[in-house]
Design a protein around this motif. Structure first.
Motif, PDB file in Angstrom:
ATOM      1  N   PRO A  11      38.681   6.854  63.138  1.00  0.00           N
ATOM      2  CA  PRO A  11      39.948   7.230  63.193  1.00  0.00           C
ATOM      3  C   PRO A  11      40.087   8.670  63.627  1.00  0.00           C
ATOM      4  CG  PRO A  11      39.435   6.234  61.143  1.00  0.00           C
ATOM      5  CD  PRO A  11      38.299   6.287  62.044  1.00  0.00           C
ATOM      6  N   HIS A  12      40.914   9.145  64.095  1.00  0.00           N
ATOM      7  CA  HIS A  12      41.204  10.883  64.483  1.00  0.00           C
ATOM      8  C   HIS A  12      40.973  11.652  63.390  1.00  0.00           C
ATOM      9  CE1 HIS A  12      42.303   9.917  68.793  1.00  0.00           C
ATOM     10  NE2 HIS A  12      43.106   9.088  68.252  1.00  0.00           N
ATOM     11  N   TYR A  13      41.342  11.274  62.288  1.00  0.00           N
ATOM     12  CA  TYR A  13      41.198  12.260  61.088  1.00  0.00           C
ATOM     13  C   TYR A  13      39.966  12.430  60.571  1.00  0.00           C
ATOM     14  CZ  TYR A  13      40.857   8.347  57.768  1.00  0.00           C
ATOM     15  OH  TYR A  13      40.392   7.324  57.173  1.00  0.00           O
ATOM     16  N   LEU A  14      38.947  11.381  60.834  1.00  0.00           N
ATOM     17  CA  LEU A  14      37.408  11.443  60.844  1.00  0.00           C
ATOM     18  C   LEU A  14      36.859  12.318  61.834  1.00  0.00           C
ATOM     19  CD1 LEU A  14      36.203   7.845  59.644  1.00  0.00           C
ATOM     20  CD2 LEU A  14      36.601  10.040  58.267  1.00  0.00           C
ATOM     21  N   LEU A  15      37.077  11.933  63.010  1.00  0.00           N
ATOM     22  CA  LEU A  15      36.692  12.968  64.084  1.00  0.00           C
ATOM     23  C   LEU A  15      36.976  14.290  63.968  1.00  0.00           C
ATOM     24  CD1 LEU A  15      37.454  10.555  67.097  1.00  0.00           C
ATOM     25  CD2 LEU A  15      35.460  10.816  66.095  1.00  0.00           C
ATOM     26  N   ARG A  16      38.193  14.888  63.551  1.00  0.00           N
ATOM     27  CA  ARG A  16      38.416  15.992  63.219  1.00  0.00           C
ATOM     28  C   ARG A  16      37.862  16.859  62.051  1.00  0.00           C
ATOM     29  NH1 ARG A  16      43.939  14.150  63.965  1.00  0.00           N
ATOM     30  NH2 ARG A  16      44.310  14.185  61.691  1.00  0.00           N
ATOM     31  N   ALA A  17      37.806  16.043  60.999  1.00  0.00           N
ATOM     32  CA  ALA A  17      36.831  16.258  59.738  1.00  0.00           C
ATOM     33  C   ALA A  17      35.235  16.561  60.380  1.00  0.00           C
ATOM     34  CB  ALA A  17      36.970  15.285  58.697  1.00  0.00           C
ATOM     35  N   LYS A  18      34.752  15.656  61.061  1.00  0.00           N
ATOM     36  CA  LYS A  18      33.544  15.589  61.331  1.00  0.00           C
ATOM     37  C   LYS A  18      32.987  16.870  62.358  1.00  0.00           C
ATOM     38  CE  LYS A  18      30.603  12.839  63.967  1.00  0.00           C
ATOM     39  NZ  LYS A  18      30.380  11.409  64.468  1.00  0.00           N
ATOM     40  N   LEU A  73      40.248  10.587  52.753  1.00  0.00           N
ATOM     41  CA  LEU A  73      39.212  11.338  53.480  1.00  0.00           C
ATOM     42  C   LEU A  73      37.852  10.507  52.931  1.00  0.00           C
ATOM     43  CD1 LEU A  73      38.305  13.315  55.545  1.00  0.00           C
ATOM     44  CD2 LEU A  73      38.189  14.907  53.213  1.00  0.00           C
ATOM     45  N   PHE A  74      37.881  10.394  51.653  1.00  0.00           N
ATOM     46  CA  PHE A  74      36.610   9.748  50.998  1.00  0.00           C
ATOM     47  C   PHE A  74      36.550   8.339  51.373  1.00  0.00           C
ATOM     48  CE2 PHE A  74      36.194  13.291  48.384  1.00  0.00           C
ATOM     49  CZ  PHE A  74      34.999  13.233  47.700  1.00  0.00           C
ATOM     50  N   ALA A  99      41.977  19.979  54.867  1.00  0.00           N
ATOM     51  CA  ALA A  99      42.883  20.656  55.666  1.00  0.00           C
ATOM     52  C   ALA A  99      42.610  20.185  57.233  1.00  0.00           C
ATOM     53  CB  ALA A  99      42.853  21.971  55.309  1.00  0.00           C
ATOM     54  N   ALA A 100      41.399  20.248  57.607  1.00  0.00           N
ATOM     55  CA  ALA A 100      40.986  20.193  58.835  1.00  0.00           C
ATOM     56  C   ALA A 100      41.436  18.806  59.464  1.00  0.00           C
ATOM     57  CB  ALA A 100      39.452  20.553  59.263  1.00  0.00           C
ATOM     58  N   ALA A 101      41.199  17.973  58.541  1.00  0.00           N
ATOM     59  CA  ALA A 101      41.370  16.499  58.755  1.00  0.00           C
ATOM     60  C   ALA A 101      42.888  16.166  58.849  1.00  0.00           C
ATOM     61  CB  ALA A 101      40.591  15.447  57.766  1.00  0.00           C
ATOM     62  N   GLY A 102      43.454  16.882  57.961  1.00  0.00           N
ATOM     63  CA  GLY A 102      45.123  16.383  57.968  1.00  0.00           C
ATOM     64  C   GLY A 102      45.391  15.267  57.002  1.00  0.00           C
TER      65      GLY A 102
END
Length: 165
Positions: A54-61, A88-89, A79-82
């Motif tokens: 998912p995009h939020y994991l790519l942003r977090a990574k 997130l977990f 915050a970075a993942a949104g």
């Protein structure tokens, strides 16, 4: 899919008789059959397809990798993942098998190892570990050994022996 294609062909024979149109359908049908039935290439096809994160994991990574040298808090990654902490977990456990901060620690350990194995490395283990955010060197050494099966100093000794040959 085959039944649908056959029924459509009966109603629009001229269209399906055109090779420019039917060639793509034929490829789609073949791909569908190969992917839906177990075969000699199933494992290779699954590996080639890879898992889409998912995009939020790519942003977090990406955030973690970019700021891994800094002191990061879970709130920064959220915050970075949104997304929420729970999401997130959940995503990290599902796709990486780790919590977000465990993922970060593993990434940092891998970077330390890469630095120790680098031919141009002239730093000592402690300074490299501290550069990557490890402040407790005893805990760092234990985590490193657990992940790689050898101590950081053994990695350095092995690398130096390899270059001495």
């Amino acid at each position: 899919m085959v039944r649908h294609l056959l029924s459509e062909m009966e109603g629009a024979a001229e269209l399906y008789g055109d090779s420019h149109f039917s060639a793509d359908l034929e490829k789609a049908l073949i791909k569908g059959l190969i992917l839906s039935q177990p075969n000699n290439y199933s494992a290779a096809l699954a590996q080639a397809a890879g898992t889409k994160h998912p995009h939020y994991l790519l942003r977090a990574k990406a955030f973690m990798h970019a700021w891994a040298h800094e002191s990061l808090a879970l709130e920064d990654v959220e915050a970075a993942a949104g997304v929420s902490r729970h999401k997130l977990f959940e995503g990290f456990r599902q796709y990486f098998g780790l919590s977000p901060m465990a993922y970060l620690k593993q990434y940092r350990l891998e970077q330390v190892r890469r630095n120790l194995l680098d031919d141009r490395n002239h730093g000592n283990v402690s300074s490299i570990a501290m550069d990557w955010g490890f402040t407790h060197l005893g805990r760092f050494a234990a985590d490193y050994r657990k992940l790689f099966g050898e101590t950081p100093s053994q990695t350095v000794t092995r690398q130096q022996a390899r270059h001495a040959r």
